[in-house]
Design a protein around this motif. Structure first.
Motif, PDB file in Angstrom:
ATOM      1  N   VAL A  58       0.166  -8.515  -6.408  1.00 51.50           N
ATOM      2  CA  VAL A  58      -0.562  -7.639  -5.479  1.00 51.50           C
ATOM      3  C   VAL A  58      -1.181  -6.475  -6.244  1.00 51.50           C
ATOM      4  CG1 VAL A  58      -0.343  -6.058  -3.523  1.00 51.50           C
ATOM      5  CG2 VAL A  58       0.784  -8.291  -3.454  1.00 51.50           C
ATOM      6  N   MET A  59      -0.412  -5.870  -7.139  1.00 55.43           N
ATOM      7  CA  MET A  59      -0.933  -4.721  -7.875  1.00 55.43           C
ATOM      8  C   MET A  59      -2.073  -5.116  -8.815  1.00 55.43           C
ATOM      9  SD  MET A  59       0.618  -2.430  -6.349  1.00 55.43           S
ATOM     10  CE  MET A  59      -0.096  -1.046  -7.245  1.00 55.43           C
ATOM     11  N   GLU A  60      -2.047  -6.333  -9.336  1.00 51.80           N
ATOM     12  CA  GLU A  60      -3.155  -6.827 -10.160  1.00 51.80           C
ATOM     13  C   GLU A  60      -4.413  -6.974  -9.297  1.00 51.80           C
ATOM     14  OE1 GLU A  60      -4.809  -8.059 -13.840  1.00 51.80           O
ATOM     15  OE2 GLU A  60      -2.854  -7.154 -13.417  1.00 51.80           O
ATOM     16  N   GLY A  61      -4.238  -7.488  -8.063  1.00 55.63           N
ATOM     17  CA  GLY A  61      -5.370  -7.580  -7.137  1.00 55.63           C
ATOM     18  C   GLY A  61      -5.931  -6.213  -6.787  1.00 55.63           C
ATOM     19  N   VAL A  62      -5.047  -5.247  -6.589  1.00 61.11           N
ATOM     20  CA  VAL A  62      -5.473  -3.870  -6.290  1.00 61.11           C
ATOM     21  C   VAL A  62      -6.232  -3.286  -7.481  1.00 61.11           C
ATOM     22  CG1 VAL A  62      -4.616  -1.509  -5.908  1.00 61.11           C
ATOM     23  CG2 VAL A  62      -3.689  -3.413  -4.562  1.00 61.11           C
ATOM     24  N   ALA A  63      -5.720  -3.493  -8.689  1.00 59.31           N
ATOM     25  CA  ALA A  63      -6.392  -2.987  -9.893  1.00 59.31           C
ATOM     26  C   ALA A  63      -7.780  -3.614 -10.037  1.00 59.31           C
ATOM     27  CB  ALA A  63      -5.539  -3.276 -11.130  1.00 59.31           C
ATOM     28  N   TYR A  64      -7.868  -4.917  -9.758  1.00 51.98           N
ATOM     29  CA  TYR A  64      -9.161  -5.603  -9.823  1.00 51.98           C
ATOM     30  C   TYR A  64     -10.132  -5.016  -8.794  1.00 51.98           C
ATOM     31  CZ  TYR A  64     -12.614  -9.312  -9.350  1.00 51.98           C
ATOM     32  OH  TYR A  64     -13.802 -10.005  -9.269  1.00 51.98           O
ATOM     33  N   ALA A  65      -9.636  -4.786  -7.572  1.00 49.33           N
ATOM     34  CA  ALA A  65     -10.480  -4.210  -6.519  1.00 49.33           C
ATOM     35  C   ALA A  65     -10.972  -2.816  -6.923  1.00 49.33           C
ATOM     36  CB  ALA A  65      -9.711  -4.148  -5.202  1.00 49.33           C
ATOM     37  N   ARG A  66     -10.068  -1.994  -7.445  1.00 46.57           N
ATOM     38  CA  ARG A  66     -10.462  -0.638  -7.856  1.00 46.57           C
ATOM     39  C   ARG A  66     -11.493  -0.666  -8.972  1.00 46.57           C
ATOM     40  NH1 ARG A  66      -4.335   1.714  -7.465  1.00 46.57           N
ATOM     41  NH2 ARG A  66      -4.494   2.437  -5.296  1.00 46.57           N
ATOM     42  N   LYS A  80       0.423  -7.721   3.147  1.00 44.85           N
ATOM     43  CA  LYS A  80       0.297  -6.732   4.217  1.00 44.85           C
ATOM     44  C   LYS A  80       1.487  -5.778   4.198  1.00 44.85           C
ATOM     45  CE  LYS A  80      -0.569  -6.132   9.148  1.00 44.85           C
ATOM     46  NZ  LYS A  80      -0.281  -4.726   8.918  1.00 44.85           N
ATOM     47  N   SER A  81       2.688  -6.294   3.974  1.00 42.93           N
ATOM     48  CA  SER A  81       3.876  -5.427   3.935  1.00 42.93           C
ATOM     49  C   SER A  81       3.809  -4.463   2.747  1.00 42.93           C
ATOM     50  CB  SER A  81       5.163  -6.256   3.897  1.00 42.93           C
ATOM     51  OG  SER A  81       5.378  -6.832   2.631  1.00 42.93           O
ATOM     52  N   ARG A  82       3.253  -4.903   1.607  1.00 45.26           N
ATOM     53  CA  ARG A  82       3.103  -4.005   0.451  1.00 45.26           C
ATOM     54  C   ARG A  82       2.147  -2.867   0.801  1.00 45.26           C
ATOM     55  NH1 ARG A  82       6.854  -3.917  -2.328  1.00 45.26           N
ATOM     56  NH2 ARG A  82       5.872  -1.990  -2.913  1.00 45.26           N
ATOM     57  N   PHE A  83       1.033  -3.196   1.459  1.00 49.61           N
ATOM     58  CA  PHE A  83       0.065  -2.169   1.851  1.00 49.61           C
ATOM     59  C   PHE A  83       0.680  -1.208   2.869  1.00 49.61           C
ATOM     60  CE2 PHE A  83      -3.005  -4.667  -0.362  1.00 49.61           C
ATOM     61  CZ  PHE A  83      -4.075  -3.822  -0.622  1.00 49.61           C
ATOM     62  N   ASP A  84       1.483  -1.746   3.791  1.00 50.46           N
ATOM     63  CA  ASP A  84       2.133  -0.896   4.790  1.00 50.46           C
ATOM     64  C   ASP A  84       3.137   0.061   4.149  1.00 50.46           C
ATOM     65  OD1 ASP A  84       0.653  -2.147   6.752  1.00 50.46           O
ATOM     66  OD2 ASP A  84       2.299  -3.420   7.450  1.00 50.46           O
ATOM     67  N   LYS A  85       3.846  -0.402   3.120  1.00 55.18           N
ATOM     68  CA  LYS A  85       4.876   0.411   2.455  1.00 55.18           C
ATOM     69  C   LYS A  85       4.288   1.442   1.503  1.00 55.18           C
ATOM     70  CE  LYS A  85       8.383  -3.170   2.399  1.00 55.18           C
ATOM     71  NZ  LYS A  85       8.929  -4.246   1.583  1.00 55.18           N
ATOM     72  N   ASP A  86       3.192   1.098   0.832  1.00 52.80           N
ATOM     73  CA  ASP A  86       2.649   1.948  -0.229  1.00 52.80           C
ATOM     74  C   ASP A  86       1.296   2.519   0.197  1.00 52.80           C
ATOM     75  OD1 ASP A  86       1.773   3.168  -2.526  1.00 52.80           O
ATOM     76  OD2 ASP A  86       2.296   1.506  -3.853  1.00 52.80           O
ATOM     77  N   LYS A  87       1.320   3.730   0.718  1.00 50.89           N
ATOM     78  CA  LYS A  87       0.101   4.358   1.216  1.00 50.89           C
ATOM     79  C   LYS A  87      -0.896   4.664   0.086  1.00 50.89           C
ATOM     80  CE  LYS A  87       1.551   3.992   5.329  1.00 50.89           C
ATOM     81  NZ  LYS A  87       1.216   2.761   5.984  1.00 50.89           N
ATOM     82  N   ASN A  88      -0.450   4.619  -1.181  1.00 47.43           N
ATOM     83  CA  ASN A  88      -1.356   4.840  -2.314  1.00 47.43           C
ATOM     84  C   ASN A  88      -2.362   3.701  -2.480  1.00 47.43           C
ATOM     85  OD1 ASN A  88      -0.172   7.294  -3.105  1.00 47.43           O
ATOM     86  ND2 ASN A  88       1.429   6.204  -4.202  1.00 47.43           N
ATOM     87  N   LEU A  89      -2.157   2.610  -1.746  1.00 45.79           N
ATOM     88  CA  LEU A  89      -3.070   1.479  -1.838  1.00 45.79           C
ATOM     89  C   LEU A  89      -4.199   1.575  -0.814  1.00 45.79           C
ATOM     90  CD1 LEU A  89      -0.457  -1.410  -2.235  1.00 45.79           C
ATOM     91  CD2 LEU A  89      -1.469   0.042  -4.003  1.00 45.79           C
ATOM     92  N   GLY A  90      -4.163   2.589   0.020  1.00 47.73           N
ATOM     93  CA  GLY A  90      -5.132   2.724   1.114  1.00 47.73           C
ATOM     94  C   GLY A  90      -6.582   2.791   0.678  1.00 47.73           C
ATOM     95  N   ASP A  91      -6.832   3.217  -0.551  1.00 50.18           N
ATOM     96  CA  ASP A  91      -8.216   3.329  -1.011  1.00 50.18           C
ATOM     97  C   ASP A  91      -8.923   1.988  -1.119  1.00 50.18           C
ATOM     98  OD1 ASP A  91      -6.377   2.962  -3.261  1.00 50.18           O
ATOM     99  OD2 ASP A  91      -8.126   3.213  -4.567  1.00 50.18           O
ATOM    100  N   VAL A  92      -8.170   0.899  -1.242  1.00 50.36           N
ATOM    101  CA  VAL A  92      -8.813  -0.427  -1.344  1.00 50.36           C
ATOM    102  C   VAL A  92      -8.687  -1.240  -0.053  1.00 50.36           C
ATOM    103  CG1 VAL A  92      -8.600  -0.564  -3.850  1.00 50.36           C
ATOM    104  CG2 VAL A  92      -6.799  -1.507  -2.415  1.00 50.36           C
TER     105      VAL A  92
END
Length: 94
Positions: A58-66, A80-92
């Motif tokens: 998931v974090m690799e996908g987030v890094a790619y998106a950023r 979805k649960s990772r995004f719900d737990k980690d509000k720092n991912l909201g930018d993507v």
């Protein structure tokens, strides 16, 4: 040490994680448009469970998106649960 690679055919793609060159899991996605992709499935092989590989995918996908100024639609329940737990991912988040 785990290694992650990305495959993409322009319509769909996946991030694949390997441990010592052995397939350990994947996270698949489908392009919604040029600026958004839908993460639809994340799985880790049973023998590699409990090592945080799904989170790494998931974090690799987030890094790619950023890096590429993209947004993610997390349809996969795990993602979805990772995004719900980690509000720092909201930018993507789309």
């Amino acid at each position: 040490m785990a290694k992650i690679e990305r495959e993409d055919n322009g319509k769909k793609g996946r991030f694949i994680i390997y441990e010592n060159d052995e397939f350990a899991g994947e996270m698949t996605y489908t392009w919604a448009d040029k600026e958004k992709f839908i993460i639809d499935h994340t799985s880790v092989e049973e023998k590699f469970g409990g090592r945080g590989f799904a989170k790494q995918l998931v974090m690799e996908g987030v890094a790619y998106a950023r890096k590429n100024n993209l947004k993610i639609i997390p349809l996969c329940p795990y993602t979805k649960s990772r995004f719900d737990k980690d509000k720092n991912l909201g930018d993507v988040l789309a």
